[in-house]
Design an enzyme around this catalytic site. Structure first.
Site, PDB file in Angstrom:
ATOM      1  N   HIS A  34       0.839  -1.203   0.000  1.00 47.59           N
ATOM      2  CA  HIS A  34       0.000   0.000   0.000  1.00 47.59           C
ATOM      3  C   HIS A  34       0.876   1.256   0.000  1.00 47.59           C
ATOM      4  O   HIS A  34       0.856   2.062   0.939  1.00 47.59           O
ATOM      5  CB  HIS A  34      -0.915  -0.023   1.243  1.00 47.59           C
ATOM      6  CG  HIS A  34      -2.188   0.719   1.046  1.00 47.59           C
ATOM      7  ND1 HIS A  34      -2.321   2.034   1.386  1.00 47.59           N
ATOM      8  CD2 HIS A  34      -3.384   0.336   0.550  1.00 47.59           C
ATOM      9  CE1 HIS A  34      -3.548   2.440   1.121  1.00 47.59           C
ATOM     10  NE2 HIS A  34      -4.207   1.418   0.606  1.00 47.59           N
ATOM     11  N   ASN A  40      -4.295   3.167  -4.604  1.00 51.98           N
ATOM     12  CA  ASN A  40      -3.532   1.932  -4.779  1.00 51.98           C
ATOM     13  C   ASN A  40      -4.296   0.880  -5.578  1.00 51.98           C
ATOM     14  O   ASN A  40      -3.715   0.187  -6.413  1.00 51.98           O
ATOM     15  CB  ASN A  40      -3.118   1.362  -3.418  1.00 51.98           C
ATOM     16  CG  ASN A  40      -2.091   2.240  -2.749  1.00 51.98           C
ATOM     17  OD1 ASN A  40      -0.951   2.303  -3.166  1.00 51.98           O
ATOM     18  ND2 ASN A  40      -2.499   2.927  -1.689  1.00 51.98           N
ATOM     19  N   GLY A  41      -5.595   0.749  -5.337  1.00 51.66           N
ATOM     20  CA  GLY A  41      -6.407  -0.228  -6.072  1.00 51.66           C
ATOM     21  C   GLY A  41      -6.471   0.092  -7.550  1.00 51.66           C
ATOM     22  O   GLY A  41      -6.248  -0.781  -8.398  1.00 51.66           O
ATOM     23  N   LEU A  43      -4.407   2.002  -9.237  1.00 52.03           N
ATOM     24  CA  LEU A  43      -3.063   1.858  -9.792  1.00 52.03           C
ATOM     25  C   LEU A  43      -2.716   0.382  -9.989  1.00 52.03           C
ATOM     26  O   LEU A  43      -2.085   0.027 -10.983  1.00 52.03           O
ATOM     27  CB  LEU A  43      -2.024   2.532  -8.893  1.00 52.03           C
ATOM     28  CG  LEU A  43      -0.574   2.470  -9.388  1.00 52.03           C
ATOM     29  CD1 LEU A  43      -0.445   3.061 -10.795  1.00 52.03           C
ATOM     30  CD2 LEU A  43       0.333   3.207  -8.423  1.00 52.03           C
ATOM     31  N   SER A  44      -3.171  -0.476  -9.081  1.00 52.18           N
ATOM     32  CA  SER A  44      -2.884  -1.909  -9.239  1.00 52.18           C
ATOM     33  C   SER A  44      -3.528  -2.452 -10.505  1.00 52.18           C
ATOM     34  O   SER A  44      -2.961  -3.318 -11.176  1.00 52.18           O
ATOM     35  CB  SER A  44      -3.362  -2.703  -8.019  1.00 52.18           C
ATOM     36  OG  SER A  44      -4.761  -2.857  -8.014  1.00 52.18           O
ATOM     37  N   TYR A  76     -13.564  -9.197  -3.934  1.00 49.80           N
ATOM     38  CA  TYR A  76     -12.225  -8.595  -4.058  1.00 49.80           C
ATOM     39  C   TYR A  76     -11.616  -8.371  -2.676  1.00 49.80           C
ATOM     40  O   TYR A  76     -10.503  -8.813  -2.390  1.00 49.80           O
ATOM     41  CB  TYR A  76     -12.352  -7.279  -4.831  1.00 49.80           C
ATOM     42  CG  TYR A  76     -11.135  -6.389  -4.810  1.00 49.80           C
ATOM     43  CD1 TYR A  76     -10.074  -6.607  -5.679  1.00 49.80           C
ATOM     44  CD2 TYR A  76     -11.059  -5.295  -3.947  1.00 49.80           C
ATOM     45  CE1 TYR A  76      -8.965  -5.773  -5.681  1.00 49.80           C
ATOM     46  CE2 TYR A  76      -9.957  -4.460  -3.939  1.00 49.80           C
ATOM     47  CZ  TYR A  76      -8.915  -4.700  -4.812  1.00 49.80           C
ATOM     48  OH  TYR A  76      -7.814  -3.871  -4.813  1.00 49.80           O
ATOM     49  N   TYR A  77     -12.367  -7.698  -1.802  1.00 43.18           N
ATOM     50  CA  TYR A  77     -11.836  -7.387  -0.480  1.00 43.18           C
ATOM     51  C   TYR A  77     -11.662  -8.637   0.377  1.00 43.18           C
ATOM     52  O   TYR A  77     -10.705  -8.735   1.149  1.00 43.18           O
ATOM     53  CB  TYR A  77     -12.712  -6.354   0.233  1.00 43.18           C
ATOM     54  CG  TYR A  77     -12.505  -4.966  -0.317  1.00 43.18           C
ATOM     55  CD1 TYR A  77     -11.261  -4.347  -0.268  1.00 43.18           C
ATOM     56  CD2 TYR A  77     -13.557  -4.271  -0.914  1.00 43.18           C
ATOM     57  CE1 TYR A  77     -11.059  -3.075  -0.781  1.00 43.18           C
ATOM     58  CE2 TYR A  77     -13.364  -2.992  -1.430  1.00 43.18           C
ATOM     59  CZ  TYR A  77     -12.116  -2.408  -1.362  1.00 43.18           C
ATOM     60  OH  TYR A  77     -11.918  -1.157  -1.875  1.00 43.18           O
TER      61      TYR A  77
END
Length: 186
Positions: A34, A40-41, A43-44, A76-77
């Protein structure tokens, strides 16, 4: 971040892990680190697209992984939490994340296939001259009346009818006026 990048490059070079597994593992590590306060998500998913393209999966820009993840946020989480809780242990459990990741990629491919099939059905109903116009616009980004005349050798009035129909059916968008008119795919 230097360590995971070095590890990824070495593993990619060694080619002992399938590229999809390697990308999936690297992405979950990135998300666990992170590195940024926000984004971040997203960008991932951009990094996933880049890494998939580098691995030869040329389909990825044509179907949104972002929308697949958005529609399965809960899964996802859950997968992320299950895997990230074990990353810093002696026996990380990659399975929850990799199963989610691979299923998301499979759904991305299914969506693209459905999109292609719909496009085939729509284009199959077009006259040959209209198909030539649409294909030229797809290949070149735009088409003008002059382009269509050179491409098809068709009559200007006949081509005008085809352009008008393609605009009305939503295949092309019209821009400009008079001799400066050009068309692009919608």
């Amino acid at each position: 971040m230097a360590e995971p990048i070095t590890w990824f490059n070495a593993e990619r070079q060694a080619a002992q892990l399938h590229p999809l597994l390697l990308i999936g593992i690297w992405i979950v590590i990135f998300l666990e680190i992170h590195p940024f306060q926000d984004g971040n998500g997203r960008l991932s998913r951009v990094l996933t697209t880049l890494l998939l393209l580098q691995a030869g999966y040329a389909y990825v820009p044509y179907s949104s992984l972002e929308s697949v993840v958005e529609q399965s946020k809960e899964a996802y989480y859950l997968a992320l939490r299950q895997t990230q809780g074990t990353i810093r242990t002696s026996a990380p459990n990659w399975q929850p994340w990799l199963m989610f990741f691979l299923r998301a990629l499979a759904e991305q491919v299914r969506r693209l296939n459905r999109k292609v099939e719909r496009e085939k059905l729509v284009l199959a109903s077009l006259p040959e001259l209209s198909l030539q116009i649409v294909e030229f616009a797809r290949e070149h980004g735009r088409i003008t009346m002059g382009d269509a005349i050179r491409l098809t050798g068709g009559n200007r009035n006949t081509l005008k009818q085809h352009f008008r129909a393609l605009v009305e059916q939503g295949h092309l968008g019209r821009h400009g006026a008079g001799r400066g008119v050009w068309y692009e795919l919608r």
